[in-house]
Design a protein around this motif. Structure first.
Motif, short mmCIF file in Angstrom:
data_model
loop_
_atom_site.label_atom_id
_atom_site.label_comp_id
_atom_site.label_asym_id
_atom_site.label_seq_id
_atom_site.Cartn_x
_atom_site.Cartn_y
_atom_site.Cartn_z
N UNK A 1 26.64 44.52 32.94
CA UNK A 1 27.04 44.56 34.35
C UNK A 1 27.95 43.37 34.63
N UNK A 2 29.13 43.61 35.20
CA UNK A 2 30.09 42.54 35.49
C UNK A 2 29.85 41.86 36.83
N UNK A 3 28.78 42.23 37.53
CA UNK A 3 28.45 41.64 38.82
C UNK A 3 28.13 40.15 38.67
N UNK A 4 28.60 39.36 39.63
CA UNK A 4 28.25 37.94 39.66
C UNK A 4 26.79 37.80 40.06
N UNK A 5 25.99 37.13 39.22
CA UNK A 5 24.57 36.95 39.53
C UNK A 5 24.31 35.67 40.29
N UNK A 6 25.06 34.64 39.99
CA UNK A 6 24.84 33.32 40.59
C UNK A 6 26.16 32.84 41.18
N UNK A 7 26.29 32.93 42.48
CA UNK A 7 27.54 32.57 43.15
C UNK A 7 27.92 31.12 42.93
N UNK A 8 26.92 30.26 42.73
CA UNK A 8 27.21 28.84 42.50
C UNK A 8 28.01 28.64 41.23
N UNK A 9 27.74 29.45 40.19
CA UNK A 9 28.49 29.30 38.94
C UNK A 9 29.95 29.71 39.15
N UNK A 10 30.19 30.74 39.94
CA UNK A 10 31.56 31.15 40.24
C UNK A 10 32.26 30.11 41.10
N UNK A 11 31.59 29.60 42.10
CA UNK A 11 32.21 28.60 42.97
C UNK A 11 32.57 27.34 42.20
N UNK B 1 34.11 46.39 30.23
CA UNK B 1 34.75 46.54 31.55
C UNK B 1 35.16 48.00 31.64
N UNK B 2 34.23 48.87 31.94
CA UNK B 2 34.49 50.32 31.86
C UNK B 2 35.65 50.76 32.74
N UNK B 3 36.57 51.48 32.13
CA UNK B 3 37.76 51.93 32.82
C UNK B 3 37.43 52.88 33.96
N UNK B 4 36.63 53.89 33.69
CA UNK B 4 36.39 54.94 34.68
C UNK B 4 35.60 54.45 35.89
N UNK B 5 34.61 53.62 35.68
CA UNK B 5 33.72 53.24 36.78
C UNK B 5 34.05 51.90 37.41
N UNK B 6 34.86 51.08 36.76
CA UNK B 6 35.13 49.75 37.31
C UNK B 6 36.62 49.40 37.37
N UNK B 7 37.28 49.31 36.22
CA UNK B 7 38.66 48.81 36.19
C UNK B 7 39.61 49.69 36.99
N UNK B 8 39.60 50.99 36.70
CA UNK B 8 40.53 51.89 37.40
C UNK B 8 40.27 51.96 38.90
N UNK B 9 39.02 52.15 39.34
CA UNK B 9 38.78 52.14 40.80
C UNK B 9 39.22 50.84 41.47
N UNK B 10 39.03 49.71 40.79
CA UNK B 10 39.43 48.44 41.41
C UNK B 10 40.94 48.35 41.58
N UNK B 11 41.68 48.97 40.66
CA UNK B 11 43.14 48.92 40.73
C UNK B 11 43.70 49.74 41.89
N UNK B 12 42.92 50.67 42.39
CA UNK B 12 43.40 51.48 43.51
C UNK B 12 43.67 50.63 44.75
N UNK B 13 43.06 49.46 44.80
CA UNK B 13 43.24 48.57 45.95
C UNK B 13 44.61 47.90 45.96
N UNK B 14 45.30 47.90 44.80
CA UNK B 14 46.61 47.25 44.74
C UNK B 14 47.73 48.19 44.32
N UNK B 15 47.40 49.36 43.83
CA UNK B 15 48.45 50.32 43.44
C UNK B 15 49.28 50.71 44.66
#
Length: 270
Positions: free
Chosen positions: A108-118, A217-231
């Motif tokens: 799962x590519x979800x961020x689990x701990x926001x402090x690590x990302x920040x 980083x599954x194309x069908x369920x994650x990468x491609x849908x995310x790209x729709x926001x900028x296409x």
């Protein structure tokens, strides 16, 4: 599970530029421009999960045909910067490995701990400002990029920082467009602000995606849908779709980086 490769030896041409006082494992390596060449452009390139920046140095296992490597694709006026993320413990293992943030689960590519990302966001902001100073403030000549987890995190920082700094663009591999839903708090508002800025929406953003990636980083369920926001919203968006190797595209990673630099930075080869 996500692969955990062995550490590669540092190249003799590397320059370790961040050591004492940093969190465990964190460092910066850099190469270029060539001796006697004018510093024309900078690329800050982030490694994927469990890898390290040293692996991208010339002659190392991830250098491939990158424009900072020796050979026919070499760009004399390029400075390439390779941060290595701090070592983090993930939920599915006792080991600690370099990571830009803690995952919520193994697949799962979800961020689990926001402090690590920040923490990563703050460090990358410092690096970008330092590199911008090296370029004499020529922000249009500073580019961000990365692979896998590093691609997504670099894109997150690119959108966040370019609103103020007006950076040159982005090039990456096998990542996805960050969002609040995936744990990148503030990413939606930041992206919308970039899209509404006519100048920034015309900056180049290239990403190479593995359409046969089913796990990392599954194309069908994650990468491609995310790209729709900028296409259709970024005028110089290039989505290069490849297939045949899954997530680990190996030397293909270098092809898109090379093409990007050659297309937009011809002056750095002269």
């Amino acid at each position: 599970k996500r692969a955990v490769p062995a550490q590669a030896a540092a190249s003799q041409r590397s320059a370790q530029e961040a050591t004492g006082g940093e969190p465990a494992g964190r460092r910066i390596d850099a190469v270029g421009p060539d001796p006697g060449e004018e510093h024309q452009i900078t690329v800050i390139y982030l490694h994927g999960f469990s890898r390290n920046g040293k692996e991208y140095l010339p002659g190392e296992r991830m250098s491939f045909c990158m424009p900072w490597n020796d050979g026919g694709d070499h760009c004399p006026g390029l400075r390439a910067v390779f941060p290595t993320a701090r070592k983090l413990k993930q939920t599915w293992t006792k080991e600690v490995e370099p990571a830009w943030y803690a995952y919520s689960a193994c697949w799962d590519n979800q961020v689990a701990d926001e402090a690590t990302l920040n923490d990563t966001r703050e460090w990358l902001s410092e690096i970008v400002h330092d590199e911008l100073a090296r370029l004499g403030g020529k922000s249009e000549r500073l580019f961000l990029g990365g692979a896998s987890q590093g691609c997504t995190v670099a894109m997150d920082s690119y959108f966040r920082l370019t609103l103020q700094l007006r950076l040159g663009g982005f090039v990456g591999n096998t990542g996805f467009v960050p969002s609040d839903r995936m744990g990148f708090t503030g990413a939606n508002a930041t992206l919308n602000a970039v899209l509404e800025d006519e100048e920034l929406a015309a900056r180049p953003l290239w990403i190479q995606c593995a359409v046969d990636d089913r796990k990392e980083v599954p194309w069908d369920s994650l990468a491609n849908p995310s790209l729709q926001r900028i296409r259709g919203k970024l005028s110089k968006l290039c989505v290069r779709e490849v297939s045949g190797r899954g997530h680990s595209i190996e030397d293909w990673e270098g092809h898109v980086v090379n093409d990007f630099i050659r297309f937009y930075c011809k002056f750095a080869y002269q």
